[in-house]
Design a protein around this motif. Structure first.
Motif, mmCIF file in Angstrom:
data_model
loop_
_atom_site.group_PDB
_atom_site.id
_atom_site.type_symbol
_atom_site.label_atom_id
_atom_site.label_comp_id
_atom_site.label_asym_id
_atom_site.label_seq_id
_atom_site.Cartn_x
_atom_site.Cartn_y
_atom_site.Cartn_z
ATOM 1 N N VAL A 223 13.627 3.064 -8.558
ATOM 2 C CA VAL A 223 11.880 2.830 -8.275
ATOM 3 C C VAL A 223 11.435 4.204 -8.345
ATOM 4 O O VAL A 223 10.177 4.390 -8.651
ATOM 5 C CB VAL A 223 12.726 2.914 -6.761
ATOM 6 C CG1 VAL A 223 11.383 3.085 -5.618
ATOM 7 C CG2 VAL A 223 13.236 1.790 -5.944
ATOM 8 N N PHE A 224 12.090 5.558 -8.266
ATOM 9 C CA PHE A 224 11.560 6.635 -8.480
ATOM 10 C C PHE A 224 10.944 6.718 -9.325
ATOM 11 O O PHE A 224 9.603 7.236 -10.369
ATOM 12 C CB PHE A 224 11.557 7.868 -7.631
ATOM 13 C CG PHE A 224 11.495 8.987 -8.158
ATOM 14 C CD1 PHE A 224 10.061 9.305 -6.810
ATOM 15 C CD2 PHE A 224 11.033 9.787 -9.386
ATOM 16 C CE1 PHE A 224 9.187 10.359 -6.957
ATOM 17 C CE2 PHE A 224 10.471 11.112 -9.175
ATOM 18 C CZ PHE A 224 9.104 11.458 -8.332
ATOM 19 N N HIS A 225 11.351 6.140 -10.809
ATOM 20 C CA HIS A 225 11.326 6.411 -12.183
ATOM 21 C C HIS A 225 9.960 5.029 -12.745
ATOM 22 O O HIS A 225 8.903 5.682 -13.418
ATOM 23 C CB HIS A 225 12.357 6.293 -12.891
ATOM 24 C CG HIS A 225 13.193 7.170 -13.532
ATOM 25 N ND1 HIS A 225 14.340 7.557 -12.986
ATOM 26 C CD2 HIS A 225 13.049 8.394 -14.557
ATOM 27 C CE1 HIS A 225 15.040 9.080 -13.097
ATOM 28 N NE2 HIS A 225 14.028 9.411 -14.124
ATOM 29 N N LEU A 226 10.566 4.038 -12.043
ATOM 30 C CA LEU A 226 8.925 2.771 -11.807
ATOM 31 C C LEU A 226 7.336 3.900 -11.711
ATOM 32 O O LEU A 226 6.882 3.662 -12.146
ATOM 33 C CB LEU A 226 9.592 2.313 -11.642
ATOM 34 C CG LEU A 226 8.133 0.682 -11.762
ATOM 35 C CD1 LEU A 226 9.063 0.505 -13.231
ATOM 36 C CD2 LEU A 226 8.652 -0.079 -10.604
ATOM 37 N N ALA A 227 8.108 4.526 -10.474
ATOM 38 C CA ALA A 227 6.589 4.885 -10.057
ATOM 39 C C ALA A 227 6.174 6.009 -10.692
ATOM 40 O O ALA A 227 4.504 6.319 -11.265
ATOM 41 C CB ALA A 227 6.916 5.465 -8.277
ATOM 42 N N ARG A 228 7.113 7.156 -11.338
ATOM 43 C CA ARG A 228 6.487 7.795 -12.489
ATOM 44 C C ARG A 228 5.586 7.199 -13.644
ATOM 45 O O ARG A 228 4.809 8.240 -13.772
ATOM 46 C CB ARG A 228 7.755 8.812 -12.225
ATOM 47 C CG ARG A 228 7.344 9.604 -12.558
ATOM 48 C CD ARG A 228 9.310 10.764 -12.792
ATOM 49 N NE ARG A 228 8.535 12.173 -13.230
ATOM 50 C CZ ARG A 228 9.302 13.461 -14.155
ATOM 51 N NH1 ARG A 228 10.365 12.926 -13.332
ATOM 52 N NH2 ARG A 228 8.943 14.266 -13.998
ATOM 53 N N GLN A 229 6.250 6.611 -14.505
ATOM 54 C CA GLN A 229 6.448 5.892 -15.687
ATOM 55 C C GLN A 229 4.712 5.116 -14.997
ATOM 56 O O GLN A 229 2.985 5.508 -15.717
ATOM 57 C CB GLN A 229 6.778 4.834 -15.401
ATOM 58 C CG GLN A 229 6.910 3.868 -17.192
ATOM 59 C CD GLN A 229 7.516 2.330 -17.320
ATOM 60 O OE1 GLN A 229 8.702 2.591 -16.202
ATOM 61 N NE2 GLN A 229 6.354 1.497 -17.417
ATOM 62 N N TYR A 230 4.130 4.412 -13.663
ATOM 63 C CA TYR A 230 3.152 4.260 -13.704
ATOM 64 C C TYR A 230 2.269 5.024 -12.567
ATOM 65 O O TYR A 230 1.112 4.357 -12.747
ATOM 66 C CB TYR A 230 3.294 2.877 -12.654
ATOM 67 C CG TYR A 230 3.254 1.833 -13.283
ATOM 68 C CD1 TYR A 230 2.407 0.942 -14.314
ATOM 69 C CD2 TYR A 230 4.657 1.361 -13.603
ATOM 70 C CE1 TYR A 230 2.791 -0.426 -15.111
ATOM 71 C CE2 TYR A 230 5.241 -0.191 -13.798
ATOM 72 C CZ TYR A 230 4.130 -0.019 -14.664
ATOM 73 O OH TYR A 230 4.509 -2.029 -15.880
ATOM 74 N N GLN A 231 1.941 6.177 -12.570
ATOM 75 C CA GLN A 231 1.491 7.119 -11.711
ATOM 76 C C GLN A 231 0.596 6.406 -10.932
ATOM 77 O O GLN A 231 -1.148 6.270 -10.866
ATOM 78 C CB GLN A 231 0.640 7.929 -12.663
ATOM 79 C CG GLN A 231 1.765 8.267 -13.960
ATOM 80 C CD GLN A 231 2.060 9.875 -12.844
ATOM 81 O OE1 GLN A 231 0.919 10.231 -11.651
ATOM 82 N NE2 GLN A 231 3.263 10.350 -13.253
ATOM 83 N N PRO A 232 1.238 6.119 -9.159
ATOM 84 C CA PRO A 232 -0.366 5.214 -8.716
ATOM 85 C C PRO A 232 -1.151 5.827 -7.513
ATOM 86 O O PRO A 232 -0.203 6.861 -7.323
ATOM 87 C CB PRO A 232 1.069 4.265 -7.489
ATOM 88 C CG PRO A 232 2.358 5.191 -7.705
ATOM 89 C CD PRO A 232 1.909 6.180 -9.128
ATOM 90 N N ASP A 233 -2.277 5.719 -8.090
ATOM 91 C CA ASP A 233 -3.212 6.338 -6.589
ATOM 92 C C ASP A 233 -2.624 6.037 -5.428
ATOM 93 O O ASP A 233 -2.953 6.085 -4.409
ATOM 94 C CB ASP A 233 -4.494 6.439 -6.646
ATOM 95 C CG ASP A 233 -4.916 5.759 -8.716
ATOM 96 O OD1 ASP A 233 -4.922 6.536 -9.226
ATOM 97 O OD2 ASP A 233 -4.818 4.773 -9.113
#
Ligand SMILES: [Zn+2]
Length: 225
Positions: free
Chosen positions: A107-117
């Protein structure tokens, strides 16, 4: 608007679907997770309904990119348990640090990939915060001093105006929780992260309604609609 379905942690026992919704125009990025705890079913239903509404064209995202993981912890969900260890204590605590669970890592890798605001993590909890400051039911939670605080305050006002029973009103809590998705997203990715907690003892359909309304308010506040 384009919706793509993918599988997170696809080659493992933790495999779980997620959806990437591309708005009509470019804009902010929001990650919505639910089911970090496998027994919080109203939040999972609300997230899945949002994904289904986007797929069917019932919900239009005008701007931005929305990533939805409706059921993070599939194994815990199937067993109808919160999950052991608590997945929401296993997210990385430093940017160079590792998650303590392969699912939190994915989950964290996905978040890091997309850099959510924005990162909304949908949960459910015991009690009514309006009746006791010690419980988390009917709260929005941010990290202390988060840039999400002004929006959360506006949103709580809007929500509470529509809830006749004052006992069910929402409150804001600001709390640092190392190892949680919220604190990892805020501290390591500089996202506006918010944990949404509806009260477990309310009727399921009411909890789903609250979860959906809160997500819609956030989408509007963040410029997606
Ligand atoms: Zn939870």
């Amino acid at each position: 608007m384009l919706v793509n379905k993918h599988i997170l942690a696809s080659s493992s026992v933790h495999a779980t679907p997620y959806y990437v919704v591309r708005g009509v125009n470019p804009g902010p990025v929001m990650l919505i997770t639910s089911g970090v705890h496998g027994n919080e079913t109203a939040s999972m239903a609300a997230a899945q309904q949002l994904a289904d509404d986007c797929i069917a064209g019932r919900h239009i995202i005008q701007r931005g990119l929305l990533i939805i993981i409706p059921r993070v912890h599939q194994q815990a969900y199937r067993k109808k348990i919160r999950g052991k260890p608590d997945l929401n204590r296993t997210f990385p605590r430093r940017i160079s640090g590792k998650a303590k669970h392969p699912l939190a890592s994915a989950v964290f890798h996905l978040a890091r990939q997309y850099q959510p605001d924005w990162w909304l993590d949908l949960h459910e909890a015991n009690g009514l915060s309006q009746l006791s400051s010690r419980v988390l039911g009917q709260t929005l939670i941010t990290n202390p001093g988060s840039r999400a605080v002004p929006v959360c305050k506006r949103l709580i006002k809007q929500m509470n105006r529509s809830i006749a029973n004052q006992d069910r009103h929402f409150n804001l809590k600001q709390h640092e929780l190392p190892g949680s998705a919220r604190t990892a997203g805020a501290r390591l990715l500089q996202a506006r992260t918010v944990t949404v907690e509806t009260c477990w003892s309310l009727k399921r359909s009411v909890r789903i309604k609250y979860q959906r309304q809160i997500v819609h308010h956030f989408l509007r506040e963040a410029g997606f609609m």
